[in-house]
Design an enzyme around this catalytic site. Structure first.
Site, short mmCIF file in Angstrom:
data_model
loop_
_atom_site.label_atom_id
_atom_site.label_comp_id
_atom_site.label_asym_id
_atom_site.label_seq_id
_atom_site.Cartn_x
_atom_site.Cartn_y
_atom_site.Cartn_z
N HIS A 28 -0.76 -15.48 11.50
CA HIS A 28 -1.94 -15.07 12.25
C HIS A 28 -1.66 -13.88 13.14
CE1 HIS A 28 -4.40 -18.96 11.65
NE2 HIS A 28 -4.50 -18.10 10.67
N CYS A 70 -5.77 1.02 -10.38
CA CYS A 70 -5.76 0.55 -8.99
C CYS A 70 -4.43 -0.05 -8.56
CB CYS A 70 -6.89 -0.45 -8.75
SG CYS A 70 -6.71 -1.97 -9.70
C1 PEP Z 1 -2.10 -4.85 -10.09
O1 PEP Z 1 -1.61 -5.82 -10.66
O2 PEP Z 1 -1.79 -3.68 -10.33
C2 PEP Z 1 -3.14 -5.05 -9.06
C3 PEP Z 1 -3.82 -4.03 -8.56
O3 PEP Z 1 -3.35 -6.30 -8.62
P1 PEP Z 1 -2.39 -7.11 -7.62
O4 PEP Z 1 -1.35 -6.16 -7.13
O5 PEP Z 1 -3.28 -7.66 -6.57
O6 PEP Z 1 -1.84 -8.16 -8.55
#
Ligand code: PEP
Ligand code: MG
Length: 755
Positions: A369, A682
């Site tokens: 937290h 991403c």
């Molecule tokens: C990934 O796997 O690249 C992703 C963006 O998801 P996470 O890192 O949350 O698994």
């Protein structure tokens, strides 16, 4: 036998020392008695104690055997003479013929010329040299290793007296530059990024309960209730602060508020009072029991929650013992680095956040937290720094390097300067990125690149507008779930998602459905014991098997969007059938909302993460079913190369800039263009400028990156000529190289691409 004999001598000596130290008299008188005792016990003609004064000077504070007029007169610089040498190197010396040693410095006022042998040890506390303890003999005595050890043990006890501030003013114990104070670099883990420079403030140690036995239990219960009421008032005051308006840190303190009403806990304290304890002793007892329970709990998350009770108990004790006056509030230095074993979320607010430059914890985890609150307050945090409290003293200069999960204590000038330099460069870069905010992410040859932000906490939203990102390309919904103690219901989720959309002010937000399992464990779902959690029952596999959870989340998302566009992304889809199944659940929820008369989103966009390689071989079946695809390069790298991303031994073994990975990306980019489906990347890769350049080179036009990477990626984009890069990159794809990184970096340098 020598060993046991020596041990018993030192034990006897220690017993006597303890009596003297706890006995009557001024600190000087006690020190005088101590040196007399040591001399007698160790059969030495001389025992002297030197204490470090301001300015790195060792002053003779007490002696048995040297001339008494030299006390407080004889002073040596650190490194000067044998005593100075012991202090400088923080190590003992045992010399049968001390005068023959090149470092011997003769001080006529002491009359020490008649003593031939010398044994001295540093008086150390933490890793700071506070003085030197010396014994001397007339004869050329060969001191044994056991005798050195005995003297070291005695010096340890003496350190308490020296550090007490009764002998020399505590302010003189503030460190100064020099080698009597050993610099340290300690490793920990990054709990919040950023770098802070300041002086150490040790979080207040636990309060000692002195009054244990109560006369009237009713009075004690009354005191307890008043203390609880006072804490609740403090909490109300906290809730009314502007920074508390919303965010996960508010949830954290809400949970904390619940604890103040936890019946089980209060009952246990009440029972302890009825057995005859004072209110504070009862709180202490229950607190100790909780700590004992904590020790047996291996689950990090539960331990963190129990820690909140500990924080509350400390606060209660503070109120009950009425010792707010030595609280930290008034004495916080201008730039403070707070150091604690652990600290509760509410306790952190006792310190003025404007003066806190960093937080260093012996414990803590990313879901603590306090880490969540510190993130809201933008304070760098390094956690799990082993035994840091033993190695640091108040007012020690400290660098808290949250970015790299390391802490420098009493850093040497060169390190300090390089950090100051790095921080100023960072400020300059931030200023440049801020100026870039409103400029388009467009390449030199006019190709517009979408730069989106990854987020996971409501408080990340503030960066969305500051950074000029096009929207949120990945909202990891599991993180807020981890800040709570139970699965949030539909209403709570709706409120949260609505706030996110409100704060995004019309910029698109891609909500990824719950992606737990693997290393992301929710405390209220029993993690199953799996040999390979990364390949196990995680992510979409869980939510397809437990559709109620998925349905509740989708319902909350639909309600939160009401009249606005909603983008939903499913994680870890390995085959088209899974996407079809997930989509069906979404359609059921859309129909259900219509039936109950809810306001539907203006549009629902459906997408999938592409992080399991198998899905790339079904793109012709997949792409007609989705509006967008986002490549999760973190998991993709793991699955493509069969390399555990959490295993430091191999995590870096393969490079995402390898021919296979880049070909993979190109294949997906080509297919998405063919089907006119929006594609982004991403994973972490997208946030590294050179990697991002390569992704653009294979045709990817959208990247979703962590907030701090937006400026650097945009800078790279605006300096890139894609038409020049493309043919070069394609010429590399048949390469046998392990990694194309070196060649791509040379390309960037040669073509003025800013990395
Ligand atoms: C990934 O796997 O690249 C992703 C963006 O998801 P996470 O890192 O949350 O698994
Ligand atoms: Mg992933």
């Amino acid at each position: 036998m020598l060993t046991s004999g020596t041990t018993s001598v030192s034990r006897r000596l220690l017993g006597r020392l303890r009596d003297v130290m706890a006995g009557a008299g001024t600190a000087q008188e006690r020190l005088d008695k101590v040196v007399t005792l040591i001399a007698a016990d160790m059969v030495a003609e001389v025992c002297s104690c030197y204490v470090m004064r301001a300015g790195e000077v060792l002053e003779l504070f007490s002696t048995e055997g040297l001339k008494s007029e030299s006390v407080h007169q004889t002073r040596l610089r650190v490194s000067e003479g044998l005593v100075g040498d012991i202090a400088a190197h923080a190590r003992p010396l045992a010399l049968a013929d001390a005068q023959a040693h090149p470092r011997f410095a003769y001080r006529p006022e002491t009359g020490e010329e008649i003593f031939h042998s010398l044994m001295g040890v540093p008086i150390i506390r933490g890793s700071r040299v506070l003085g030197v303890l010396v014994v001397q003999n007339r004869t050329m005595r060969h001191y044994t290793e056991e005798e050195v050890e005995t003297l070291e043990t005695v010096a340890m006890v003496l350190a308490e007296l020296v550090a007490s501030g009764d002998l020399v003013n505590r302010s003189e114990l503030v460190p100064v530059d020099g080698n009597a104070v050993l610099p340290l670099r300690l490793e920990g883990v990054r709990l919040n990024a950023g770098v802070g420079l300041g002086v150490a403030v040790l979080h207040r140690p636990r309060i000692t309960v002195r009054r244990l036995v109560a006369e009237d239990p009713d009075i004690e219960i009354d005191r307890l209730n008043r203390a609880l009421a006072a804490i609740k008032t403090e909490l109300e005051e906290l809730f009314s602060r502007p920074e508390m308006r919303d965010g996960e840190h508010r949830d954290v303190l809400e949970t904390y508020r619940m604890f103040t009403e936890d019946k089980g806990w209060l009952n246990r304290i009440g029972e302890a009072v009825r057995t005859g304890l004072t209110a504070e002793a009862a709180v202490q007892k229950v607190h100790d029991d909780t700590r004992a329970r904590m020790a047996t709990i291996t689950d990090n998350y539960l331990r963190e929650r129990l820690h909140d009770f500990e924080d509350l108990a400390n606060r209660l004790l503070q109120h009950l013992s009425g010792d707010d006056e030595d609280g930290p509030r008034g004495e916080l230095p201008e730039a403070a680095i707070l150091v604690a074993r652990n600290i509760g979320p509410m306790e952190l607010f006792d310190y003025d956040p404007k003066q806190l430059r960093g937080l260093v914890l012996e414990e803590g985890s990313t879901t603590s937290h306090v880490a969540i609150v510190a993130r809201a307050l933008d304070i760098p945090v390094v956690g799990r720094v082993k035994d840091v409290l033993d190695m640091i003293e108040p007012f020690d200069p400290v660098i808290c390097d949250g970015d790299n999960g390391q802490v420098f204590i009493r850093p040497p000038d060169d390190i300090r300067e390089s950090f100051i330099e790095a921080m100023s460069q960072r400020q300059q870069r931030l200023a440049i990125y801020a100026r870039l905010r409103d400029l388009p992410a467009e390449t030199r040859d006019g190709i517009r690149i979408g730069i989106f932000m990854n987020a996971g906490l409501l408080l990340d939203l503030q960066h969305l507008h500051e950074s000029g990102a096009d929207g949120i390309g990945l909202y990891r919904t599991e993180l807020p779930f981890m800040a709570r103690s139970a699965l949030p219901n539909v209403d709570a989720q709706t409120m949260l998602y609505r706030k996110i959309l409100d704060q995004a002010e019309g910029k698109p937000v891609v909500f990824r459905t719950l992606d737990v399992g693997g290393d992301k464990v929710l405390p209220y779902w029993n993690p199953s014991d799996e040999d390979n959690p990364a390949l196990g029952w995680r992510s979409i596999r869980i939510t397809l098997d437990r559709p109620a959870v998925m349905r509740q989340q989708l319902r909350a998302l639909l309600r939160a969007a009401a009249g606005r566009e909603l983008s939903v992304m499913f994680p870890m889809i390995a085959e088209v059938a899974e996407l079809v199944h997930a989509r069906e659940i979404l359609d059921i929820e859309i129909a259900r909302e219509k039936q109950v008369g809810g306001v539907p989103p203006s549009r629902v966009r459906v997408g999938t993460m592409l992080e399991v390689p198998a899905l790339a071989f079904q793109l012709d079946a997949l792409l007609p079913l989705v509006d967008f695809v986002s490549i999760g390069s973190n998991d993709l790298t793991q699955f493509l190369f069969a390399v555990d991303r959490g295993n430091p031994r191999i995590a870096e073994r393969y490079d995402p800039l390898s021919p296979s990975m880049i070909r993979f990306m190109r294949h997906v980019a080509d297919k998405c263009r063919e089907y006119n489906v929006h594609l982004s990347v991403c994973g972490e890769m997208a946030g590294r400028p050179l990697d991002a350049m390569t992704l653009i080179g294979v045709g990817i036009r959208s990247l979703s990156v962590a907030a701090p990477a937006i400026g650097p990626v945009k800078t790279m984009v605006r300096s890139l000529d894609v038409e020049v890069l493309k043919p070069y990159l394609h010429s590399l794809l048949d390469s046998r190289d392990h990694s194309l990184r070196p060649k791509l970096r040379s390309f960037a340098i040669d073509h003025g691409v800013l990395l």
